[in-house]
Design a protein around this motif. Sequence first.
Motif, mmCIF file in Angstrom:
data_model
loop_
_atom_site.group_PDB
_atom_site.id
_atom_site.type_symbol
_atom_site.label_atom_id
_atom_site.label_comp_id
_atom_site.label_asym_id
_atom_site.label_seq_id
_atom_site.Cartn_x
_atom_site.Cartn_y
_atom_site.Cartn_z
ATOM 1 N N ARG B 27 13.162 10.917 -19.736
ATOM 2 C CA ARG B 27 14.590 11.126 -20.047
ATOM 3 C C ARG B 27 15.232 12.025 -19.027
ATOM 4 O O ARG B 27 16.379 11.820 -18.611
ATOM 5 N N LEU B 28 14.498 13.055 -18.614
ATOM 6 C CA LEU B 28 15.047 13.967 -17.621
ATOM 7 C C LEU B 28 15.285 13.259 -16.300
ATOM 8 O O LEU B 28 16.292 13.484 -15.629
ATOM 9 N N GLU B 29 14.327 12.402 -15.945
ATOM 10 C CA GLU B 29 14.505 11.704 -14.676
ATOM 11 C C GLU B 29 15.638 10.707 -14.735
ATOM 12 O O GLU B 29 16.342 10.495 -13.752
ATOM 13 N N ALA B 30 15.835 10.112 -15.911
ATOM 14 C CA ALA B 30 16.968 9.194 -16.054
ATOM 15 C C ALA B 30 18.281 9.950 -15.949
ATOM 16 O O ALA B 30 19.293 9.420 -15.483
ATOM 17 N N LEU B 31 18.271 11.215 -16.366
ATOM 18 C CA LEU B 31 19.474 12.037 -16.276
ATOM 19 C C LEU B 31 19.809 12.357 -14.832
ATOM 20 O O LEU B 31 20.939 12.663 -14.501
ATOM 21 N N GLY B 32 18.788 12.285 -13.965
ATOM 22 C CA GLY B 32 19.053 12.555 -12.563
ATOM 23 C C GLY B 32 18.443 13.836 -12.059
ATOM 24 O O GLY B 32 18.772 14.290 -10.974
ATOM 25 N N ALA B 33 17.536 14.420 -12.846
ATOM 26 C CA ALA B 33 16.940 15.671 -12.381
ATOM 27 C C ALA B 33 15.905 15.386 -11.303
ATOM 28 O O ALA B 33 15.266 14.342 -11.301
ATOM 29 N N ASP B 34 15.717 16.344 -10.384
ATOM 30 C CA ASP B 34 14.689 16.181 -9.343
ATOM 31 C C ASP B 34 13.429 16.881 -9.782
ATOM 32 O O ASP B 34 13.473 18.027 -10.186
#
Lengths: 326, 215
Positions: B27-34
Motif C-alpha cells: 500500500r505504501l508503495e502504491a501511494l508513491g513512497a520510496d
Amino acid sequence: MADGALSPGVNLEAFSQAIAAIQALRSSVTRVFDCLKDGMRNKETLEGREKGFVAAFQESLHSVSRDLGELERLSNLVGKPSESHPLHNSGLLSLDPVQDKTPLYSQLLQAYKWSNKLQYHAGLASGLLNQQSLKRSANQMGVSAKRRPKAQPTTLVLPPQYVDDVISRIDRMFPEMSIQLSRPNGTSAMLLVTLGKVLKVIVVMRSLFIDRTIVKGYNENVYTEDGKLDIWSKSNYQVFQKVTDHATTALLHYQLPQMPDVVVRSFMVSVLENTFFQPDLSVFAVTDIRQFCCSFNFPSSSKLETVILCVSYLDRGEELIPIPLG
Amino acid sequence: MGVTCVSQVPVAEGKSVQQTVELLARRLEALGADKQGTFGVDCETYHTAATLGTQGQTGKLMYVMHNSEYPLSCFALFENGPCLVADANFDTLMVKLKGFFQNAKANKIESRGTRYQYCDFLVKLGTVTMGPSARGPCPGACLGWGDCPCVIPNDCWNLLMEFMQSFMGSHTPGIPSVFGSKHDSTYSPGDTMVQYMELFNKIRKQQQVPVAGIR
C-alpha cells in the motif's frame, strides 16, 4: 640492386623486377604448352623428330624453372610491407563506414526540428515575460543612457540607521515574529526572522530592498561552520522549499521603487496574515491534507492586484502542483 | 527527524505477521513512497542488582536501546523516568557496570524492517522479534511514522493522523501519551524511544498470555 624504396620495408626496384619476372614465367609456361600442342616437327627421320621434340620440351621446361627461381629470389628481396601503412592511401578506403549504419540524415533532421521548436518556445516565453516587468529600478525602460539621470536613485543610498529603524518598527508589529538584524557582509542587512516555533526566514537586503529569501525549518541549522549566517543552502524539506518559492514570488511582486519601506512592511504582513498561518501560528494544523491551501492575499492598492496561489497536495501521492488562479 | 509516532499494527484475521507487513508495504508503495533501506530498533533489559537495592525495594528495570536512525547514539531509560541519550560506547560502559546492572538476556526484543520516504514523511514498517532463542517472531508488526520538518507534537498530530488514514484505513491509533506531556516544547529523539519502549513492553506482555488468547 639499388634500393629505391620510399619506406624502409619495401624494395620498389625489386618489386617491379619481380612483376617482370612473373610475366616471363607466364610466357615460358605458355611456351611449354605451345610446344606440347605443336607436337613433333616435320623432320626426315622419326628419331630426328622425337629428338627435336624432346629437346624443345626440355628447353621450355628449363626456362620455366629458371624463371621460377628468379621470381623466388626477387620475392625474397622485396621484403615485408610495413605494418603501419599496409596499403598506403588505398588502405584508408576500408575504414569508410557503411552508409546505412550511420543515421546522419535522420539525426540532422531531429536537430533541425529541435532548434525550430526551441526558437518558437523562446519567442512565446519572451512575450509572456515582457508583460510582467520585474525591473525594480526607478528608471523607465527605453530611456537612452544620455538622458538617464546622472544622480543615483536616493532610495538605494540610505543610512543604515534608517534601515535599522524600519526593521525594528516592523519587529514590534507582531509578537510571534522576531527579527534579528546583522551586517556580516558590508552594508547590506541580513535578517533572521523567526516565526514562532515553526520556521526561520533569512532575508538578504540591499539597503531597503529585499533581495533574496530562504525559508528553513525551525530545527534546521542556519549558520555555517564559521558561525556566519548561511544564506545559500536550501531547506532539506520539500515543504519549506515550496514556501521559499512563494516568498520569492512575493518579494518580486511587491515593487515600489520609490517607497521601499511600504514594500517591506507589506511583504512581512503578507507572510503572516494569510490563511496559511492561523492567527495562533499553529502551522500544519490543517483539517484536510488534500486541500493544503497556501494563499497569499496581497492587500490591494492602486498598484497591486490580488494574486492567489494555491498549492494543493493532491491525494494518493501525486506531484505537488502549484495552480495559479486569477 | 521530527515528530514521530510509534504504534502496533493489528494483525488481520487469518493472516500472519509477514502477510500484514507485506500488505502495508504494498500500500505504501502504491501511494508513491520510496523504499530507502532498512531500520532497526532494539532494546535490552537490565535489572538493578539485588546487592544494591535497599530492603523492600524491587529492582528497577533499565532499558538500553539503539535506533538505526541515530547510529552513533545509545538511549538508556527507566520505565517512568528520565531518558539518557549517550554515545555508542555506553554499551561497553554497561559491561563495566556488571556489578550494579545485570543483563536479562532473554528479554532482548527488537524490531527490524524497511524504511520508506514520502515527500517529507518517513514511515518505518517492521516486525518485532523477541529473544535470541529460536522462539520465532512474536505476533507483532510495528509502524513508526513521522513528519520531518515539524518539531511541535501537538501542532502536527492532525496532519500525521490524516497521513496515516490514507494508507492504514480505520486502524489508526490514538495520540501517544508522550504528546500529552509535552505541550509546546520541542520533540526530541528520546520521546521516540519512550514510545518504542512502551510498545515493546506491551508486546512482551501479550507474549506471556497463552497463544490461543492472542489470535
